[in-house]
Write an enzyme that holds these catalytic residues in place. Structure first.
Site, PDB file in Angstrom:
ATOM      1  N   SER A 192       0.843  -1.189   0.000  1.00 46.69           N
ATOM      2  CA  SER A 192       0.000   0.000   0.000  1.00 46.69           C
ATOM      3  C   SER A 192       0.877   1.237   0.000  1.00 46.69           C
ATOM      4  O   SER A 192       1.801   1.343   0.815  1.00 46.69           O
ATOM      5  CB  SER A 192      -0.899   0.001   1.242  1.00 46.69           C
ATOM      6  OG  SER A 192      -1.593   1.216   1.369  1.00 46.69           O
ATOM      7  N   ALA A 199       6.368  -1.953  11.231  1.00 42.73           N
ATOM      8  CA  ALA A 199       5.159  -1.335  10.694  1.00 42.73           C
ATOM      9  C   ALA A 199       5.433   0.126  10.366  1.00 42.73           C
ATOM     10  O   ALA A 199       6.214   0.800  11.052  1.00 42.73           O
ATOM     11  CB  ALA A 199       4.003  -1.432  11.697  1.00 42.73           C
ATOM     12  N   LYS A 200       4.766   0.611   9.325  1.00 41.44           N
ATOM     13  CA  LYS A 200       4.931   2.017   8.932  1.00 41.44           C
ATOM     14  C   LYS A 200       4.527   2.950  10.071  1.00 41.44           C
ATOM     15  O   LYS A 200       5.166   3.964  10.323  1.00 41.44           O
ATOM     16  CB  LYS A 200       4.078   2.308   7.702  1.00 41.44           C
ATOM     17  CG  LYS A 200       4.473   1.536   6.459  1.00 41.44           C
ATOM     18  CD  LYS A 200       3.451   1.774   5.352  1.00 41.44           C
ATOM     19  CE  LYS A 200       3.724   0.911   4.144  1.00 41.44           C
ATOM     20  NZ  LYS A 200       2.653   1.006   3.130  1.00 41.44           N
ATOM     21  N   ARG A 201       3.431   2.583  10.728  1.00 44.89           N
ATOM     22  CA  ARG A 201       2.904   3.482  11.760  1.00 44.89           C
ATOM     23  C   ARG A 201       3.867   3.643  12.935  1.00 44.89           C
ATOM     24  O   ARG A 201       3.766   4.598  13.710  1.00 44.89           O
ATOM     25  CB  ARG A 201       1.547   2.970  12.260  1.00 44.89           C
ATOM     26  CG  ARG A 201       1.597   1.619  12.960  1.00 44.89           C
ATOM     27  CD  ARG A 201       0.230   1.233  13.505  1.00 44.89           C
ATOM     28  NE  ARG A 201       0.241  -0.091  14.097  1.00 44.89           N
ATOM     29  CZ  ARG A 201       0.013  -1.212  13.422  1.00 44.89           C
ATOM     30  NH1 ARG A 201      -0.240  -1.159  12.122  1.00 44.89           N
ATOM     31  NH2 ARG A 201       0.027  -2.388  14.038  1.00 44.89           N
TER      32      ARG A 201
END
Length: 275
Positions: free
Chosen positions: A10, A248-250
């Site tokens: 994504s 994770a990106k977050r």
């Protein structure tokens, strides 16, 4: 049958080591099988996805030495395909309107793809109450009714999928609930889009992280309801950070761009990942 697999990031942030491991693993599997490796851009979340991140994906994967077929399928270009799938489920009375608040719906849909969705089990509102809420302009999400879906196929446990190294796994309805499949202000949900994409692209083998194993139960059910083929699955180990959590990106995991800027080479990345 030609081996076909894909990597489907994504564009909501920059890629990190976990993405690199998954992409390289799928790419090498395709090479060993003399098959095809596809890149797909999962950009249905218009609120978080950015063209700059998509461009960075191509740059990062090329830096890793990967090649993929053109054209690249972008989910935002195929919303009509997902709408037709949703209409097919609606025609069979398998989905219903759920009037949770936007905040509640975002919480549910935001757990995908790493969680099958809400564990909510419900039924449609009565016709009068539903009409009242629609008349008020209340927003709603389309949810799959697990009860109706199971009645349609004779129980989710009748379905199985093939997991590399794990044999055939029976679908467990306890992991599914009534997942959100679409919402006007959020668009189609991951589970519906991914099964349509994989079918339309002829994907035979889905290679992805172990955090998506539970999601397969929901996706296998949707495949059965829509009459779509079921790929073989391989859920590989996760790349963890120093804190022992999945990258994770977050969580602002160190990105491939960061590694490149400090002189790390693709070969260094492969060695670090054990590839």
């Amino acid at each position: 049958m030609t081996f076909v697999t894909r990597f489907a990031p994504s564009p909501s942030g920059h890629l990190h080591r976990g993405h690199a491991f998954s992409a390289i693993t799928a790419h090498e599997a395709a090479e060993r099988a003399d098959g095809r490796f596809l890149l797909r851009i999962d950009d249905i979340d218009a609120g978080r996805c950015r063209p700059a991140f998509e461009a960075a994906i191509y740059e990062d994967l090329a830096w890793l030495g990967l090649a993929w077929e053109a054209p690249v399928r972008r989910q935002s270009d195929h919303l009509a395909d997902y709408a037709r799938a949703l209409e097919a489920l609606d025609a069979e009375h398998l989905i219903y309107r759920c009037f949770k608040t936007r905040k509640e719906a975002i919480a549910d849909i935001g757990r995908a793809p790493h969680d099958p969705g809400s564990v909510l089990l419900g039924e449609p509102l009565g016709a009068a109450e539903e009409a009242r809420r629609l008349g008020e302009g209340r927003p709603f999400a389309w949810r799959l009714s697990l009860a109706r879906a199971e009645a349609r196929i004779g129980g989710a446990g009748q379905l199985t999928f093939e997991e590399a190294g794990g044999g055939r796994i029976a679908v467990d309805s306890r992991l599914i609930g009534d997942p959100i499949l679409a919402r006007k202000d959020l668009g189609v949900a991951y589970h519906l889009a991914v099964v349509v994409d994989d079918a339309m692209q002829g994907v035979t083998d889905v290679i992805r992280g172990a955090d998506l194993l539970q999601a397969t139960h929901c996706q296998r059910l949707l495949q059965a309801l829509l009459g779509l083929p079921t790929p073989r699955y391989r859920h590989h180990r996760l790349i963890l950070g120093a804190d022992g959590k999945r990258l994770a990106k977050r969580d602002q995991a160190e990105t491939l761009r960061d590694l490149r800027s400090r002189g790390v080479s693709p070969a260094d990345v492969r060695r670090e990942l054990g590839l």
